[in-house]
Write a protein that holds these residues in place. Structure first.
Motif, mmCIF file in Angstrom:
data_model
loop_
_atom_site.group_PDB
_atom_site.id
_atom_site.type_symbol
_atom_site.label_atom_id
_atom_site.label_comp_id
_atom_site.label_asym_id
_atom_site.label_seq_id
_atom_site.Cartn_x
_atom_site.Cartn_y
_atom_site.Cartn_z
ATOM 1 N N GLN A 174 -6.046 16.412 38.578
ATOM 2 C CA GLN A 174 -5.501 15.772 37.251
ATOM 3 C C GLN A 174 -4.280 16.181 36.915
ATOM 4 O O GLN A 174 -3.401 15.349 36.347
ATOM 5 N N GLU A 175 -3.828 17.553 36.877
ATOM 6 C CA GLU A 175 -2.349 17.880 36.541
ATOM 7 C C GLU A 175 -1.514 17.137 37.357
ATOM 8 O O GLU A 175 -0.368 16.887 37.025
ATOM 9 N N LEU A 176 -1.616 17.307 38.636
ATOM 10 C CA LEU A 176 -0.755 16.978 39.614
ATOM 11 C C LEU A 176 -0.397 15.376 39.498
ATOM 12 O O LEU A 176 0.530 14.977 39.910
ATOM 13 N N ARG A 177 -1.454 14.677 39.139
ATOM 14 C CA ARG A 177 -1.108 13.206 38.891
ATOM 15 C C ARG A 177 0.335 13.018 37.944
ATOM 16 O O ARG A 177 0.899 12.144 38.596
ATOM 17 N N ASN A 178 0.469 13.592 37.133
ATOM 18 C CA ASN A 178 1.486 13.511 36.288
ATOM 19 C C ASN A 178 2.801 13.898 37.029
ATOM 20 O O ASN A 178 3.916 13.146 37.158
ATOM 21 N N GLU A 179 2.519 14.843 37.952
ATOM 22 C CA GLU A 179 3.798 15.491 38.633
ATOM 23 C C GLU A 179 4.253 14.452 39.743
ATOM 24 O O GLU A 179 5.149 14.174 40.114
ATOM 25 N N ILE A 180 3.023 14.059 40.304
ATOM 26 C CA ILE A 180 3.102 12.857 41.421
ATOM 27 C C ILE A 180 3.921 11.690 40.889
ATOM 28 O O ILE A 180 4.710 10.987 41.520
ATOM 29 N N GLU A 181 3.526 11.098 39.620
ATOM 30 C CA GLU A 181 4.258 10.083 39.005
ATOM 31 C C GLU A 181 5.699 10.396 38.798
ATOM 32 O O GLU A 181 6.621 9.531 39.192
ATOM 33 N N ILE A 182 6.070 11.520 38.464
ATOM 34 C CA ILE A 182 7.555 12.058 38.219
ATOM 35 C C ILE A 182 8.277 11.945 39.793
ATOM 36 O O ILE A 182 9.346 11.503 39.802
ATOM 37 N N LEU A 183 7.537 12.574 40.494
ATOM 38 C CA LEU A 183 8.218 12.541 42.039
ATOM 39 C C LEU A 183 8.355 11.158 42.634
ATOM 40 O O LEU A 183 9.210 10.966 43.220
ATOM 41 N N GLU A 242 12.099 6.808 43.807
ATOM 42 C CA GLU A 242 12.420 5.248 43.642
ATOM 43 C C GLU A 242 13.799 5.267 43.099
ATOM 44 O O GLU A 242 14.599 4.247 43.500
ATOM 45 N N ASN A 243 14.402 6.258 42.225
ATOM 46 C CA ASN A 243 15.738 6.381 41.784
ATOM 47 C C ASN A 243 16.896 6.719 42.857
ATOM 48 O O ASN A 243 17.930 6.515 43.305
ATOM 49 N N PHE A 244 16.109 7.616 43.974
ATOM 50 C CA PHE A 244 16.912 8.033 45.113
ATOM 51 C C PHE A 244 17.394 6.921 45.978
ATOM 52 O O PHE A 244 18.355 6.844 46.694
ATOM 53 N N TYR A 245 16.261 6.285 46.330
ATOM 54 C CA TYR A 245 16.125 5.307 47.189
ATOM 55 C C TYR A 245 15.973 3.816 46.460
ATOM 56 O O TYR A 245 14.825 3.364 46.439
ATOM 57 N N PRO A 246 16.753 3.384 45.575
ATOM 58 C CA PRO A 246 16.444 2.254 44.501
ATOM 59 C C PRO A 246 16.150 1.018 45.544
ATOM 60 O O PRO A 246 15.465 0.027 45.009
ATOM 61 N N TYR A 247 16.471 0.750 46.611
ATOM 62 C CA TYR A 247 16.171 -0.336 47.345
ATOM 63 C C TYR A 247 14.947 -0.154 48.251
ATOM 64 O O TYR A 247 14.488 -1.021 48.850
ATOM 65 N N CYS A 248 14.099 1.140 47.831
ATOM 66 C CA CYS A 248 12.854 1.381 48.535
ATOM 67 C C CYS A 248 11.656 1.402 47.536
ATOM 68 O O CYS A 248 11.399 2.717 47.319
ATOM 69 N N LYS A 249 11.266 0.586 47.006
ATOM 70 C CA LYS A 249 10.133 0.800 46.008
ATOM 71 C C LYS A 249 9.388 -0.530 46.039
ATOM 72 O O LYS A 249 9.692 -1.484 46.427
ATOM 73 N N PRO A 250 8.116 -0.209 45.675
ATOM 74 C CA PRO A 250 7.445 0.934 45.472
ATOM 75 C C PRO A 250 6.981 1.761 46.543
ATOM 76 O O PRO A 250 7.016 1.323 47.707
ATOM 77 N N VAL A 251 6.841 3.045 46.177
ATOM 78 C CA VAL A 251 6.397 3.771 47.020
ATOM 79 C C VAL A 251 4.834 3.772 47.489
ATOM 80 O O VAL A 251 4.217 3.539 46.336
#
Length: 127
Positions: free
Chosen positions: A30-39, A44-53
């Motif tokens: 449950q806690e990690l879900r927020n961290e995974i969303e951040i990751l 997506e910002n590092f590879y803006p042409y590769c989204k969504p993950v």
């Protein structure tokens, strides 16, 4: 997926946890879900042409092909039902099948064949 003697399917639970080195404690899903969303946002910002993950669901189709979010699958034996889109349900915390009427079913209920995905084969949704 593992077939059982009675023809049923046993599926392993896909869970995550992580050791938080800063706080010196274990973080549960449950806690990690927020961290995974951040990751995901970082990727997506590092590879803006590769989204969504898109995440692997942990399930393979009848041809041993891995099923991912965004895949278009057909239920074996129910071809007349058309194709279903594989989606993640935040509400149910599981992968679901979405049909053309926006109705949902659990992903793990049937056997499947991957027919494509919503990015490379979006025309299949128009049929």
């Amino acid at each position: 997926m593992v077939s059982t003697k009675n023809g049923g399917i046993n599926m392993r639970n896909i869970k995550f946890r992580a050791w938080n080195m800063q706080e010196n404690r274990m973080m549960e899903w449950q806690e990690l879900r927020n961290e995974i969303e951040i990751l995901t946002d970082v990727l997506e910002n590092f590879y803006p042409y590769c989204k969504p993950v898109m995440q692997y669901t942990g399930i393979k189709d009848n041809n041993k092909k891995e099923i991912y979010e965004g895949d278009l699958v057909q239920i074996v034996g129910n071809e007349e039902d058309g194709l279903f889109k594989v989606v993640w349900s935040n509400k149910d915390s599981m992968y679901m099948l979405e049909d053309a009427n926006k109705s949902f079913e659990r992903l793990c209920e049937y056997e499947y064949i991957v027919k494509g995905n919503i990015y490379e084969n979006s025309y299949l949704l128009e049929c």
